[in-house]
Write a protein that holds these residues in place. Sequence first.
Motif, PDB file in Angstrom:
ATOM      1  N   THR A 108       0.839  -1.188   0.000  1.00 24.81           N
ATOM      2  CA  THR A 108       0.000   0.000   0.000  1.00 24.81           C
ATOM      3  C   THR A 108       0.884   1.251   0.000  1.00 24.81           C
ATOM      4  N   SER A 109       0.237   2.399  -0.122  1.00 25.38           N
ATOM      5  CA  SER A 109       0.986   3.652  -0.052  1.00 25.38           C
ATOM      6  C   SER A 109       1.674   3.792   1.296  1.00 25.38           C
ATOM      7  N   ARG A 166       5.708   4.320   1.909  1.00 22.65           N
ATOM      8  CA  ARG A 166       6.237   5.471   2.642  1.00 22.65           C
ATOM      9  C   ARG A 166       7.004   5.022   3.884  1.00 22.65           C
ATOM     10  N   GLU A 199       3.199  10.945  -2.006  1.00 21.39           N
ATOM     11  CA  GLU A 199       1.810  10.628  -2.306  1.00 21.39           C
ATOM     12  C   GLU A 199       1.087  11.907  -2.699  1.00 21.39           C
ATOM     13  N   THR A 243      -0.404   2.625  -6.304  1.00 18.62           N
ATOM     14  CA  THR A 243      -0.011   1.581  -5.356  1.00 18.62           C
ATOM     15  C   THR A 243      -1.143   0.563  -5.240  1.00 18.62           C
ATOM     16  N   LYS A 262      -3.739   4.364  -4.310  1.00 20.05           N
ATOM     17  CA  LYS A 262      -3.189   5.688  -4.052  1.00 20.05           C
ATOM     18  C   LYS A 262      -2.166   6.001  -5.142  1.00 20.05           C
ATOM     19  N   HIS A 285       1.438   7.815  -6.262  1.00 16.03           N
ATOM     20  CA  HIS A 285       2.724   8.395  -5.875  1.00 16.03           C
ATOM     21  C   HIS A 285       3.329   9.084  -7.080  1.00 16.03           C
TER      22      HIS A 285
END
Length: 360
Positions: free
Chosen positions: A230-231, A235, A273, A309, A313, A315
């Motif tokens: 996932t985002s 991160r 993001e 992602t 989401k 990026h």
Amino acid sequence: MWMIQGPASARSCKIPLALRVFGLKSYSTKTFDPLRILFCGSDEFSIASLKALHAYHLKHPERISSIDVVCRPGKRVGRGLKQIREVSFGRFVPPRILNGAKYGGLNVHPSILPNFRGPAPLHHTLLAGETNTGVTVQTLHHKNFDHGTILSQTPAPGFNVPNPDSCTVLELQSFVAPKGAQMLVESIDKGLYVPPLKDVGWCSAEDERELTHACKINPEDRHIKWAEWTSTDIRRRNRVIGPLWSKAACATSSANEPPSFQQKRVIFTDTEEVDPPFESQSFRELPGLPFTDASPSDEPGTGSLYVYTADCKVHRINRMKVEGQKDSAALPAARKARMIGEQTLQHGNGELTPFHDSLV
């Protein structure tokens, strides 16, 4: 005498992860006669305990008579091996030494053992998104790291991780190192190392099934799994062990030749993001497929590079380093590496230039 030894550090992360202590022999058979200490380690986590032991030695010479230090030589790292990194001791104590220790050995570990047992507890604590952690003092096991008798540890649920959404490994290490050092000194002051030993661990055999093993961090841990991560995963990993990387299909044939591609590594040095630049169900359903909001006719420097992602989401890739190139702005780097196809897709009010393939 006591021996204190640091753990193996994760190669890619450049920092230490635990501390080990061995009791070899006191000057007499009395429980609290002065101890001679052999300290093995030179990393920052270990040094916090060394300083605490030295201060305790000066204040209580009747408990610690001397401290000797053993450390491994610095390891050359980086391009051209020009940088020197301090390393932890990272070795099992020879049986002949450990077996000769009157009180055995101790290990200071930055987690509430047996959870996050292994060489990279700080990294895995942050990667798991934990908001609490702790430290443990345990005896040394003759054959396995972090499998000794737990003599003292932070009561569950532990203390709060500082700023868990932004905390780095170095920040967490700076936070837990003095706590581990204090627990070590308190354990020596209370004589917890003297038999019979009392195990104060919390974990049952059933609980161990749910534990996380803090294995060594390696380059593959930075290889993005676009279909799964996932985002938040991306991160978090970038913050803890980044920069992350992937592979992209780059064209190697000319316009008049049959399509031919080469996989090249791409390291993402600056991503963030953002809101989607446009709505596209096709791109949402293909995490890892890079796309741009620029067309081939746009002026150089126009447009950005994006990727979805696993949790839909977006990026924006601001900068990246394609294999064989220098770190540079992402979209020009992608074009130079011929990651972009010649064909275009129509969407909304503008033309979108697709890439040859998803990042893998």
